[in-house]
Design a protein around this motif. Structure first.
Motif, short mmCIF file in Angstrom:
data_model
loop_
_atom_site.label_atom_id
_atom_site.label_comp_id
_atom_site.label_asym_id
_atom_site.label_seq_id
_atom_site.Cartn_x
_atom_site.Cartn_y
_atom_site.Cartn_z
N UNK A 155 0.83 -1.21 0.00
CA UNK A 155 0.00 0.00 0.00
C UNK A 155 0.86 1.25 0.00
N UNK A 156 1.88 1.29 0.85
CA UNK A 156 2.74 2.48 0.92
C UNK A 156 3.46 2.71 -0.40
N UNK A 157 3.95 1.64 -1.03
CA UNK A 157 4.65 1.78 -2.30
C UNK A 157 3.71 2.31 -3.38
N UNK A 158 2.46 1.88 -3.36
CA UNK A 158 1.50 2.35 -4.37
C UNK A 158 1.12 3.81 -4.14
N UNK A 159 0.86 4.15 -2.88
CA UNK A 159 0.43 5.52 -2.57
C UNK A 159 1.53 6.53 -2.91
N UNK A 160 2.79 6.13 -2.67
CA UNK A 160 3.90 7.06 -2.90
C UNK A 160 4.74 6.68 -4.13
N UNK A 161 4.11 6.05 -5.10
CA UNK A 161 4.81 5.66 -6.32
C UNK A 161 5.41 6.88 -7.02
N UNK A 162 4.72 8.01 -6.92
CA UNK A 162 5.19 9.23 -7.58
C UNK A 162 6.48 9.78 -6.95
#
Length: 204
Positions: A155-162
């Motif tokens: 989840x963290x990697x997806x939310x902060x992919x940018x």
């Protein structure tokens, strides 16, 4: 500076690139030392501070006494660039976001990087105020065996992919403004504190 050192026990000059490796270190082991050496090299850090926590809020049972864990940590890593710290006990903090807030306030101008293994990235969204962690300092993630793919789709990697920095630019991470994070695939030592405790290798 004297008051600051008394509060945190750390002397960190302005401009220093400092990695923060937090945890219970129950017990500290060669894997922690290996991750630290890789972080120093790959992220271009001047120092790494092991923040030995009084207790982990996500764990049901308390760790061994703080003094024992700190002494064991000093025996595991022998590098002048590594500091074993009880800053969380001194500050009275238990959660990472809170610890970062106080360290940044007391050590202005220091370029902190929060360091974690891929296993922690997988569960970062369970941490107290995890968005506050990402908003305060860059985060360096070092892959551990078996956790690389699931961590990178967490989840963290997806939310902060940018905000992800490519691996080839890892040395720039301490200079980045948060949120920023970098995932490193590094040769790892497959050790864990829980496995050592289960095997009876850590006598409290």
């Amino acid at each position: 500076m004297a008051d600051t050192e008394h509060t945190t026990g750390l002397s960190l000059p302005r401009g220093t690139r400092v990695g923060l490796l937090g945890g219970s270190f129950d017990p500290p082991h060669a894997g922690h030392a290996h991750v630290t050496r890789e972080a120093l090299k790959r992220f271009g850090l001047d120092r790494v501070v092991w923040l030995v926590s009084p207790g982990n809020p996500l764990k049901a049972h308390g760790p061994a006494p703080l003094a024992e864990r700190m002494a064991a940590a000093r025996a595991v890593v022998d590098d002048p660039r590594v500091t074993i710290s009880d800053a969380e006990a001194r500050l009275g903090t238990r959660y990472t976001a809170e610890t970062l807030f106080h360290l940044r306030a007391r050590h202005p101008g220091v370029r902190f990087v929060w360091l974690m293994g891929a296993d922690n990235l997988r569960q970062l969204h369970r941490w107290d105020n995890w968005h506050g962690i990402m908003a305060q300092v860059p985060v360096g993630v070092l892959a551990r065996p078996g956790g690389r793919m699931s961590a990178q789709t967490s989840k963290a990697a997806r939310v902060y992919a940018h905000a992800r920095l490519r691996q080839e630019a890892a040395h720039l991470l301490p200079l980045m403004e948060a949120p920023a994070w970098c995932f490193l695939n590094v040769p790892m030592v497959d050790l864990s504190s829980s496995a050592i405790r289960a095997g009876g290798g850590w006598k409290r």
